[in-house]
Design an enzyme around this catalytic site. Structure first.
Site, PDB file in Angstrom:
ATOM      1  N   ASP A  38     -10.241   9.513  -7.456  1.00 48.83           N
ATOM      2  CA  ASP A  38     -10.901   8.570  -6.556  1.00 48.83           C
ATOM      3  C   ASP A  38     -12.411   8.732  -6.654  1.00 48.83           C
ATOM      4  O   ASP A  38     -12.915   9.809  -7.016  1.00 48.83           O
ATOM      5  CB  ASP A  38     -10.456   8.815  -5.109  1.00 48.83           C
ATOM      6  CG  ASP A  38      -9.019   8.410  -4.867  1.00 48.83           C
ATOM      7  OD1 ASP A  38      -8.491   7.604  -5.653  1.00 48.83           O
ATOM      8  OD2 ASP A  38      -8.422   8.892  -3.878  1.00 48.83           O
ATOM      9  N   TYR A  66      -6.213  21.323  -7.365  1.00 49.76           N
ATOM     10  CA  TYR A  66      -7.315  20.766  -6.580  1.00 49.76           C
ATOM     11  C   TYR A  66      -7.780  21.751  -5.512  1.00 49.76           C
ATOM     12  O   TYR A  66      -6.982  22.520  -4.968  1.00 49.76           O
ATOM     13  CB  TYR A  66      -6.863  19.494  -5.852  1.00 49.76           C
ATOM     14  CG  TYR A  66      -6.421  18.365  -6.749  1.00 49.76           C
ATOM     15  CD1 TYR A  66      -7.319  17.395  -7.173  1.00 49.76           C
ATOM     16  CD2 TYR A  66      -5.093  18.259  -7.154  1.00 49.76           C
ATOM     17  CE1 TYR A  66      -6.911  16.345  -7.990  1.00 49.76           C
ATOM     18  CE2 TYR A  66      -4.679  17.218  -7.970  1.00 49.76           C
ATOM     19  CZ  TYR A  66      -5.593  16.267  -8.386  1.00 49.76           C
ATOM     20  OH  TYR A  66      -5.179  15.236  -9.188  1.00 49.76           O
ATOM     21  N   ASP A  80      -8.888   9.543   4.202  1.00 53.38           N
ATOM     22  CA  ASP A  80     -10.018  10.424   3.909  1.00 53.38           C
ATOM     23  C   ASP A  80     -11.214   9.995   4.758  1.00 53.38           C
ATOM     24  O   ASP A  80     -11.152   9.003   5.489  1.00 53.38           O
ATOM     25  CB  ASP A  80     -10.359  10.424   2.410  1.00 53.38           C
ATOM     26  CG  ASP A  80     -10.724   9.044   1.873  1.00 53.38           C
ATOM     27  OD1 ASP A  80     -11.474   8.314   2.550  1.00 53.38           O
ATOM     28  OD2 ASP A  80     -10.268   8.680   0.776  1.00 53.38           O
ATOM     29  N   ARG A 171      -4.768  13.302  -0.258  1.00 57.28           N
ATOM     30  CA  ARG A 171      -5.154  12.793   1.069  1.00 57.28           C
ATOM     31  C   ARG A 171      -3.938  12.525   1.941  1.00 57.28           C
ATOM     32  O   ARG A 171      -3.975  12.708   3.160  1.00 57.28           O
ATOM     33  CB  ARG A 171      -6.056  11.569   0.945  1.00 57.28           C
ATOM     34  CG  ARG A 171      -5.588  10.490   0.029  1.00 57.28           C
ATOM     35  CD  ARG A 171      -6.791   9.629  -0.416  1.00 57.28           C
ATOM     36  NE  ARG A 171      -6.446   8.829  -1.570  1.00 57.28           N
ATOM     37  CZ  ARG A 171      -6.093   7.564  -1.503  1.00 57.28           C
ATOM     38  NH1 ARG A 171      -6.027   6.943  -0.330  1.00 57.28           N
ATOM     39  NH2 ARG A 171      -5.808   6.892  -2.597  1.00 57.28           N
TER      40      ARG A 171
END
Length: 284
Positions: A38, A66, A80, A171
């Site tokens: 993203d 991540y 988010d 997310r």
């Protein structure tokens, strides 16, 4: 030019922006990547150049890692901090509560893809429908979280270290984890630190790559280092280049096949004493 370049994607760039930039840097139309990040996310983006794009399909399924920030206090439409606030709550769970809840999200789990995603329904991307104020039903899908560790606390937030399968939405994980402790939560930041065997230490900024494109271009076979290599004879090379198969004494399995002058010809398979092509990478 053909190969792989590991980009440290900057914040506010789309993955498509990176592809477009590298098309210009390498003067090559054939450029692709193995997993979208993203715009708000940073970190490892594995990009394939030229004939190297034939290897994208092998990297797409690679496990990824991540570092994410889960922020407590609000829930948003994008899951988010860039989204519109839907709900607020000043419940801040303890580390013990989050650790207990995290146990439910390790292993194979089910996620409902977010509306703000690039998945398509009837030919339209979900985020396009979401921007028009539409909500559509999304089928739950299974993903695997092989690592979920709760890191340092920072105000109303914690760091998460997540290793997951293809198709996992971090997310969504943040919001679901918040729901599990009866608190509002969304993702505050996201940095991909590993994709397959490529880590953040292997990555380079756009500026670095632009300054010396060839220096940062890895050979395509670097993606397949877990497989043994074997050299072929000139006659065997002719068979490979013609898409044929030939007999061999090699043990069954997958191999990297090279010509006598060390050109990477293909990823191949040996079954019942026969060599067949999985994917060829020689120039045509």
């Amino acid at each position: 030019m053909n190969g792989i370049v590991i980009v440290d994607k900057p914040k506010d760039w789309t993955s498509h922006d990176v592809v477009g930039k590298l098309r210009g840097i390498y003067h090559e139309r054939r450029v692709g990547h193995s997993g979208t990040l993203d715009p708000m996310a940073t970190g490892v983006l594995v990009v394939f150049i030229g004939r190297g794009t034939r290897a994208v399909e092998f990297a797409e399924a690679h496990e990824k890692e991540y570092l994410a920030e889960i922020q407590f206090g609000r829930k948003t439409d994008t899951q988010d901090i860039t989204g519109t606030t839907l709900e607020e709550s000043y419940v801040f769970p303890t580390r013990e509560q989050i650790e207990e809840a995290a146990c439910r999200f390790r292993g194979e789990i089910t996620q409902i893809p977010p509306m703000y995603s690039a998945l398509k329904v009837n030919g339209k991307k979900l985020y396009e429908l979401a921007r028009q104020g539409q909500q559509v039903e999304r089928k739950p899908r299974k993903v695997t979280i092989s690592k979920l560790e709760i890191g340092p606390e920072n105000g109303m937030a914690y760091t998460l270290d997540v290793v997951c399968s293809k198709g996992t939405y971090i997310r969504t994980l943040c919001e679901d984890l918040g729901n599990a402790v009866q608190a509002c939560a969304c993702m505050g930041s996201l940095r991909r630190i590993r994709a397959g065997n490529f880590t953040i230490d292997d990555s380079h900024t756009i500026e670095e790559i632009q300054s010396d494109p060839e220096r940062y271009l890895l050979p395509v076979d670097s993606l397949f280092q877990e497989y043994p290599e074997t050299a072929v004879t000139p006659n065997q090379e002719k068979v490979i280049r013609n898409g044929g198969k030939y007999s061999t004494s090699l043990h069954e399995g997958t191999y990297r096949f090279y010509s006598q002058n060390r050109e990477f010809l293909m990823l191949g398979r040996v079954v019942d004493g026969q060599v067949t092509t999985i994917k060829s990478f020689f120039e045509v």
